[in-house]
Write a protein that holds these residues in place. Structure first.
Motif, PDB file in Angstrom:
ATOM      1  N   ALA A   1      24.734  16.642 -18.197  1.00 35.19           N
ATOM      2  CA  ALA A   1      26.005  17.282 -17.841  1.00 35.19           C
ATOM      3  C   ALA A   1      25.907  18.804 -17.844  1.00 35.19           C
ATOM      4  CB  ALA A   1      27.091  16.841 -18.821  1.00 35.19           C
ATOM      5  N   GLY A   2      24.727  19.341 -18.143  1.00 36.48           N
ATOM      6  CA  GLY A   2      24.542  20.783 -18.145  1.00 36.48           C
ATOM      7  C   GLY A   2      24.994  21.477 -19.409  1.00 36.48           C
ATOM      8  N   LEU A   3      25.241  20.726 -20.476  1.00 40.33           N
ATOM      9  CA  LEU A   3      25.795  21.310 -21.694  1.00 40.33           C
ATOM     10  C   LEU A   3      24.736  21.823 -22.658  1.00 40.33           C
ATOM     11  CD1 LEU A   3      28.624  18.679 -22.363  1.00 40.33           C
ATOM     12  CD2 LEU A   3      28.771  20.857 -21.143  1.00 40.33           C
ATOM     13  N   LEU A   4      23.460  21.553 -22.359  1.00 39.57           N
ATOM     14  CA  LEU A   4      22.382  22.036 -23.214  1.00 39.57           C
ATOM     15  C   LEU A   4      21.552  23.114 -22.539  1.00 39.57           C
ATOM     16  CD1 LEU A   4      21.092  18.682 -24.809  1.00 39.57           C
ATOM     17  CD2 LEU A   4      22.884  20.230 -25.625  1.00 39.57           C
ATOM     18  N   ASP A   5      21.951  23.571 -21.378  1.00 36.33           N
ATOM     19  CA  ASP A   5      21.195  24.594 -20.652  1.00 36.33           C
ATOM     20  C   ASP A   5      21.039  25.848 -21.510  1.00 36.33           C
ATOM     21  OD1 ASP A   5      21.170  22.843 -18.575  1.00 36.33           O
ATOM     22  OD2 ASP A   5      22.558  23.961 -17.296  1.00 36.33           O
ATOM     23  N   GLY A   6      19.789  26.274 -21.693  1.00 36.01           N
ATOM     24  CA  GLY A   6      19.509  27.496 -22.437  1.00 36.01           C
ATOM     25  C   GLY A   6      19.719  27.400 -23.931  1.00 36.01           C
ATOM     26  N   ARG A   7      19.900  26.199 -24.453  1.00 35.59           N
ATOM     27  CA  ARG A   7      20.180  26.049 -25.884  1.00 35.59           C
ATOM     28  C   ARG A   7      18.984  25.470 -26.637  1.00 35.59           C
ATOM     29  NH1 ARG A   7      25.400  26.783 -27.363  1.00 35.59           N
ATOM     30  NH2 ARG A   7      27.013  26.713 -25.748  1.00 35.59           N
TER      31      ARG A   7
ATOM     32  N   LEU B   1      11.970  13.207 -26.740  1.00 33.21           N
ATOM     33  CA  LEU B   1      11.853  14.654 -26.685  1.00 33.21           C
ATOM     34  C   LEU B   1      11.314  15.132 -25.341  1.00 33.21           C
ATOM     35  CD1 LEU B   1      10.448  15.263 -30.279  1.00 33.21           C
ATOM     36  CD2 LEU B   1      12.677  16.001 -29.435  1.00 33.21           C
ATOM     37  N   ASP B   2      10.246  14.500 -24.855  1.00 38.38           N
ATOM     38  CA  ASP B   2       9.672  14.915 -23.569  1.00 38.38           C
ATOM     39  C   ASP B   2      10.642  14.655 -22.418  1.00 38.38           C
ATOM     40  OD1 ASP B   2       7.372  15.836 -24.751  1.00 38.38           O
ATOM     41  OD2 ASP B   2       6.263  13.961 -24.456  1.00 38.38           O
ATOM     42  N   THR B   3      11.383  13.557 -22.510  1.00 36.36           N
ATOM     43  CA  THR B   3      12.393  13.266 -21.485  1.00 36.36           C
ATOM     44  C   THR B   3      13.451  14.368 -21.450  1.00 36.36           C
ATOM     45  OG1 THR B   3      12.069  10.888 -21.786  1.00 36.36           O
ATOM     46  CG2 THR B   3      14.093  11.587 -20.689  1.00 36.36           C
ATOM     47  N   LEU B   4      13.893  14.807 -22.616  1.00 36.96           N
ATOM     48  CA  LEU B   4      14.900  15.865 -22.674  1.00 36.96           C
ATOM     49  C   LEU B   4      14.332  17.179 -22.140  1.00 36.96           C
ATOM     50  CD1 LEU B   4      17.754  16.658 -23.478  1.00 36.96           C
ATOM     51  CD2 LEU B   4      16.931  17.097 -25.799  1.00 36.96           C
ATOM     52  N   ARG B   5      13.051  17.453 -22.435  1.00 40.57           N
ATOM     53  CA  ARG B   5      12.433  18.681 -21.908  1.00 40.57           C
ATOM     54  C   ARG B   5      12.395  18.672 -20.384  1.00 40.57           C
ATOM     55  NH1 ARG B   5       8.625  17.725 -26.555  1.00 40.57           N
ATOM     56  NH2 ARG B   5       9.220  19.265 -28.123  1.00 40.57           N
ATOM     57  N   ARG B   6      12.073  17.513 -19.796  1.00 41.06           N
ATOM     58  CA  ARG B   6      12.049  17.428 -18.327  1.00 41.06           C
ATOM     59  C   ARG B   6      13.453  17.515 -17.744  1.00 41.06           C
ATOM     60  NH1 ARG B   6       8.167  13.385 -19.578  1.00 41.06           N
ATOM     61  NH2 ARG B   6       9.748  11.750 -19.329  1.00 41.06           N
ATOM     62  N   LEU B   7      14.400  16.935 -18.449  1.00 38.39           N
ATOM     63  CA  LEU B   7      15.776  16.894 -17.955  1.00 38.39           C
ATOM     64  C   LEU B   7      16.436  18.270 -18.013  1.00 38.39           C
ATOM     65  CD1 LEU B   7      18.148  15.008 -17.037  1.00 38.39           C
ATOM     66  CD2 LEU B   7      18.737  14.785 -19.449  1.00 38.39           C
ATOM     67  N   VAL B   8      16.139  19.024 -19.084  1.00 39.79           N
ATOM     68  CA  VAL B   8      16.755  20.348 -19.266  1.00 39.79           C
ATOM     69  C   VAL B   8      15.638  21.370 -19.502  1.00 39.79           C
ATOM     70  CG1 VAL B   8      18.590  21.634 -20.421  1.00 39.79           C
ATOM     71  CG2 VAL B   8      18.641  19.138 -20.450  1.00 39.79           C
ATOM     72  N   PRO B   9      14.946  21.784 -18.441  1.00 42.60           N
ATOM     73  CA  PRO B   9      13.795  22.688 -18.623  1.00 42.60           C
ATOM     74  C   PRO B   9      14.154  24.030 -19.238  1.00 42.60           C
ATOM     75  CG  PRO B   9      14.358  22.431 -16.285  1.00 42.60           C
ATOM     76  CD  PRO B   9      15.147  21.401 -17.036  1.00 42.60           C
ATOM     77  N   SER B  10      15.417  24.448 -19.144  1.00 42.10           N
ATOM     78  CA  SER B  10      15.804  25.737 -19.728  1.00 42.10           C
ATOM     79  C   SER B  10      16.088  25.642 -21.219  1.00 42.10           C
ATOM     80  CB  SER B  10      17.047  26.284 -19.010  1.00 42.10           C
ATOM     81  OG  SER B  10      18.180  25.477 -19.279  1.00 42.10           O
ATOM     82  N   ALA B  11      16.156  24.436 -21.762  1.00 43.02           N
ATOM     83  CA  ALA B  11      16.455  24.258 -23.184  1.00 43.02           C
ATOM     84  C   ALA B  11      15.192  24.404 -24.017  1.00 43.02           C
ATOM     85  CB  ALA B  11      17.078  22.891 -23.427  1.00 43.02           C
ATOM     86  N   GLU B  12      15.364  24.830 -25.267  1.00 36.34           N
ATOM     87  CA  GLU B  12      14.274  24.854 -26.235  1.00 36.34           C
ATOM     88  C   GLU B  12      14.399  23.599 -27.092  1.00 36.34           C
ATOM     89  OE1 GLU B  12      12.488  27.551 -29.942  1.00 36.34           O
ATOM     90  OE2 GLU B  12      14.262  28.219 -28.842  1.00 36.34           O
ATOM     91  N   VAL B  13      13.627  22.576 -26.740  1.00 39.33           N
ATOM     92  CA  VAL B  13      13.728  21.272 -27.401  1.00 39.33           C
ATOM     93  C   VAL B  13      12.803  21.270 -28.609  1.00 39.33           C
ATOM     94  CG1 VAL B  13      13.495  18.782 -27.135  1.00 39.33           C
ATOM     95  CG2 VAL B  13      14.288  20.179 -25.204  1.00 39.33           C
ATOM     96  N   LEU B  14      13.371  21.091 -29.782  1.00 37.78           N
ATOM     97  CA  LEU B  14      12.620  21.170 -31.034  1.00 37.78           C
ATOM     98  C   LEU B  14      12.352  19.780 -31.576  1.00 37.78           C
ATOM     99  CD1 LEU B  14      14.690  24.041 -32.699  1.00 37.78           C
ATOM    100  CD2 LEU B  14      12.628  24.240 -31.312  1.00 37.78           C
TER     101      LEU B  14
END
Length: 323
Positions: free
Chosen positions: A125-131, A140-153
């Protein structure tokens, strides 16, 4: 004196809901509400009115609302997780309608919390962009691909970035709920809920491994628990031993002996650790060292540094820089 506004905690249930994602966090808020936290629970899902919400166990949940067209001003949205791969979580028509609903209602300054794979729905939904964010370790890898601008920890119980919180798998939703209860109410209230649920209250990254709000409470002395409750409710206050002895219904000499036997530490050290916890929270919110000392009920920044040196290897200033 005006009362605090009621926060509506809106649990959003995706198809194939993982029940513990909902039940653990929701029960923490239910208990907090029974202890006085001004919250109201609401359960919604991408369903038609009268339809049951689906779960990973195959048990349908009745009494769930369809996704509402409007939300109140004081709303915390909690997106629960679903079973399956990232593609399975996001691909169904119901999931897509949920993502569109989040896109419309998840911003606008509202607080958002995601449990487990709920982060994928928020991310779509675009709510994690840049976060900064996290999710279940397998996604984790799925989330990284889905939101490349996010810093997935990874290796995080939960991550807080502004008004958005995300947590790891399943039971981490309870840890996140306790964190949110502490923010909406107080650390003492969150500790009381954790004790009621018989769960361990973990801290955010960078904090001590064992929460001082729970430390020294693994005993059966109700008199000492009463004294600890008084200290935990107002750790910024000065507490003469005679006053605490009255609360425990014993002499000062008996109190000091029984307190150490039950908690494993002196009253002064216990009180000091609670004050340090207040100071850490103040520093994390951006307060100066002087202001953190004041919030903790200490007379000066020098007194805070002296107390800090007993339990930490760094200094209040270095802790503030980390945050």
């Amino acid at each position: 004196m005006t009362s605090s506004p009621i926060t509506e905690v809106c649990f959003v249930l995706p198809p194939a809901l993982i029940l513990l994602d909902l039940a653990g966090a929701a029960d923490a808020f239910r208990i907090a509400a029974s202890m006085g936290l001004p919250v109201r629970l609401r359960m919604v899902a991408p369903i038609q009115r009268g339809e049951a919400a689906s779960t990973a166990l195959g048990v349908g949940l009745a009494g769930i609302e369809p996704l509402p067209a409007q939300l109140g001003e004081h709303t915390l949205i909690v997106v629960c997780g679903a079973t399956g791969s990232g593609e399975a979580v996001l691909s169904s028509p119901a999931s897509k309608s949920l993502v569109e609903w989040l896109r419309q209602h998840g911003g606008n300054g509202r607080s958002l919390a995601c449990v487990c794979s709920g982060a994928l729905l928020a991310g779509a939904a675009g709510l994690l962009d840049g976060r900064r964010c996290t999710t279940h370790h397998s996604l984790l890898d799925t989330l990284r691909r889905l939101v490349p601008s996010a810093e997935v920890l990874d290796s995080r119980v939960f991550v807080e970035d502004g008004e958005v919180c995300t947590s790891a798998g399943i039971t981490a939703g309870i840890d996140l709920a306790l964190h949110l209860i502490a923010a909406l109410g107080s650390p003492w209230l969150a500790a009381a809920v954790a004790r009621e649920m018989a769960v361990y209250m973990r801290r955010a990254s960078g904090d001590p491994a064992l929460s001082p709000w729970l430390e020294g409470r693994n005993h059966m002395s109700m008199a000492i628990h009463r004294v600890q409750d008084a200290l935990a409710k107002a750790p910024d206050q000065d507490w003469p031993l005679a006053r605490l002895a009255d609360i425990g219904h014993m002499s000062v000499r008996s109190l000091t002996r029984h307190f150490r036997e039950a908690s494993g530490m002196s009253i002064n050290r216990y009180h000091g650790r609670l004050r340090l916890a207040l100071a850490r929270q103040a520093l994390a919110s951006g307060d100066s060292v002087e202001r953190a000392a004041e919030r903790a009920g200490l007379g000066s920044a020098r007194q805070l540094r002296r107390l800090w040196s007993v339990d930490a290897g760094d200094s209040p200033a270095s802790a503030r820089r980390r945050h």
